[in-house]
Design an enzyme around this catalytic site. Structure first.
Site, PDB file in Angstrom:
ATOM      1  N   CYS A   1       1.095  -1.507  -0.468  1.00  0.00           N
ATOM      2  CA  CYS A   1       0.398  -0.479  -0.220  1.00  0.00           C
ATOM      3  C   CYS A   1       0.327   1.307  -0.197  1.00  0.00           C
ATOM      4  O   CYS A   1       1.049   1.922   1.080  1.00  0.00           O
ATOM      5  CB  CYS A   1      -0.809  -0.192   0.859  1.00  0.00           C
ATOM      6  N   ALA A   2       1.425   1.805  -1.103  1.00  0.00           N
ATOM      7  CA  ALA A   2       2.756   2.862  -1.374  1.00  0.00           C
ATOM      8  C   ALA A   2       2.436   3.728  -1.124  1.00  0.00           C
ATOM      9  O   ALA A   2       3.579   4.491  -0.866  1.00  0.00           O
ATOM     10  CB  ALA A   2       4.001   1.531  -2.141  1.00  0.00           C
TER      11      ALA A   2
ATOM     12  N   GLY B   1       6.300   7.643   0.167  1.00  0.00           N
ATOM     13  CA  GLY B   1       7.489   7.871   1.275  1.00  0.00           C
ATOM     14  C   GLY B   1       8.187   6.485   1.582  1.00  0.00           C
ATOM     15  O   GLY B   1       9.074   6.871   1.985  1.00  0.00           O
TER      16      GLY B   1
ATOM     17  N   CYS C   1      -0.344   4.243  11.524  1.00  0.00           N
ATOM     18  CA  CYS C   1      -0.662   4.919  12.178  1.00  0.00           C
ATOM     19  C   CYS C   1      -1.832   5.587  12.894  1.00  0.00           C
ATOM     20  O   CYS C   1      -2.366   7.073  13.201  1.00  0.00           O
ATOM     21  CB  CYS C   1      -0.192   6.575  11.361  1.00  0.00           C
TER      22      CYS C   1
END
Length: 486
Positions: free
Chosen positions: A116-117, A121, A238
């Site tokens: 899931c690029a 980053g 996150c």
């Protein structure tokens, strides 16, 4: 918005859960929302060393203690406006978000997947660590986000890359037990970014976390199935949500008994994972029921939690897995085909004009050249079966075939290193002509500044490539693409 307003926008169910999770640390956690956010950049070590960047940096920086290629900078520095950024010397990234890629130990020659690029980053960090060995498959299910991903990888000068906008299910079918290293930075509720992006807090609901947990569990199983025995998978989010963090980790360990948790290189600000958040598994399947007996929830302490009251960054969660066993690398048969006679002739004429000797310090391999609709590509150094796979890039986009000539691409310029070509015009970072070039303007060039009197030149900032131009009578005609301009 005042500091008090920031705290008041946080959802009450979120605050109640965090108070239960953190106990005595809750007040310190709450106070961290009054602190200003931190800003970070990560050096592209495929282009220069951190020591070289420290000597070059025109704005103040200080090392991020838990990221060996990362630096804090002040908001007013505006590093995105510096020509070094357009030369791909660094990537702007929130400091905690740098952690996952830094904890996945990349070895030269690895086959690496970032599932899931977007926006890139972590993918740029993985690509820089590979340094044009092995290859990186960077995927995102959204085509629009994948375009931004491709742009950032090209800015970093990546050559050995496959950029796809494909469903993970299809990738898992095509690449079973294929990759040495996989990073899954899963879509999540973003609780760790509430201080940075207030809109995330406004849209948050407990139900969203539960929905995302189901998605994450599906993704982590597919990632594990694409990992070779002996390979490593890093799962990250996150968010602070236990059902998106430890529960997903425990789910994978229960469903795939051949996966085990690994210790990660530590830092004094890291917090351990929480065994009490292991969740429950469906034990209707006898094989899963047996694996439950072998699962030790205390292993979850090997996970890492990053809290903003303990570190200079936002919130994150990480878990590093290894697939048990050993495997041999796949064997490829590369077809020695190469370009047709005319294409090779026009490429050779351009290479001769600019004095191109290598690309990224590596000898040019004509067998890797492929032409599709007058666009010339430098493919991966080994063949992959991509039938039915949706991709935006396979390797490096070299340029375009025009009438009896070749015109180089912007990605080719950024893939070049110091010493790769002779026809160079290098200007210092303080030269205002660089800003004008990045806006698409023509430049006046003094005779002593150019390697040749005329023709194609690579414009550089302090020796680092920015893009191409064509010199005619002391004027550099700008070839910086419109879509890249500042």
């Amino acid at each position: 918005m005042t500091d008090s307003d920031k705290i008041q926008t946080l959802p009450l169910p979120f605050l109640e859960r965090m108070k239960e999770m953190l106990g005595d640390d809750y007040d310190a956690f709450l106070k961290s929302y009054k602190n200003p956010r931190t800003y970070g950049l990560r050096v592209n070590t495929a282009k220069l060393s951190c020591q070289d960047f420290q000597a070059l940096s025109p704005f103040p920086i200080r090392p991020i203690p838990w990221i060996n290629t990362g630096y804090f900078y002040e908001e007013e520095s505006r590093p995105a406006r510096c020509p070094y950024y357009q030369a791909g010397l660094y990537y702007l990234q929130e400091p905690s978000a740098m952690t996952p890629a830094s904890r996945l130990p990349i070895e030269p020659g690895d086959f690496v997947l970032d599932l899931c690029a977007a926006p890139g980053g972590k993918a740029t960090a993985l690509g820089a660590a590979l340094n044009d060995t092995g290859f990186l498959l960077a995927n995102d299910i959204s085509t629009s986000r994948t375009r931004a991903l491709l742009r950032n990888l090209e800015l970093f000068g990546m050559k050995n890359m496959l950029v796809t906008d494909e469903k993970p299910t299809k990738l898992a079918q095509r690449f079973p037990a294929f990759f040495n290293k996989i990073l899954l930075d899963a879509p999540c509720s973003g609780e760790g970014m509430f201080r940075k992006e207030e809109a995330l807090a406004r849209d948050w609901t407990p139900e969203k976390s539960a929905e995302l947990s189901d998605i994450q569990k599906d993704l982590v199983l597919k990632a594990a199935d694409m990992l070779r025995p002996g390979g490593m998978l890093l799962y990250s989010t996150c968010t602070f949500s236990p059902c998106e963090d430890e529960e997903v980790v425990a789910y994978l360990l229960r469903q795939r008994p051949d996966m085990e948790l690994m210790e990660m290189p530590g830092y004094e600000g890291f917090s351990s994972g929480r065994p009490e958040y292991a969740g429950t598994a469906d034990t209707s399947d006898s094989e899963i029921a047996l694996s439950l007996n072998a699962f030790n929830s205390e292993e979850l302490q090997k996970c890492v939690r990053i809290f903003p009251h303990k570190m200079d960054g936002e919130g994150h969660f990480l878990a590093l897995f290894r697939k048990k066993g050993d495997s041999l690398p796949p064997v490829f048969r590369f077809s020695e085909k190469g370009p047709d006679k005319n294409t090779r002739k026009w490429l050779e004429e351009f290479f001769s004009e600019v004095g191109l000797k290598t690309i990224g310090g590596q000898e040019f391999d004509w067998n890797r050249v492929e032409v599709r609709k007058d666009k010339v590509y430098y493919q991966l150094p080994f063949p992959l079966d991509l039938r039915g796979i949706s991709f935006l890039r396979n390797g490096l986009y070299l340029g375009d075939l025009k009438k009896n000539r070749f015109e180089p691409s912007q990605p080719l310029a950024l893939a070049l290193h110091k010493g790769d070509v002779e026809a160079v015009i290098s200007l210092p970072v303080s030269d205002e002509r660089l800003t004008r070039y990045l806006k698409g303007e023509t430049l006046m060039i003094e005779p002593e500044e150019a390697a040749h009197k005329k023709g194609w030149h690579l414009l550089c900032v302090d020796g680092y490539p920015l893009g191409f131009g064509k010199l005619v009578n002391g004027i550099l005609k700008n070839k910086y693409p419109a879509g890249w301009r500042v």
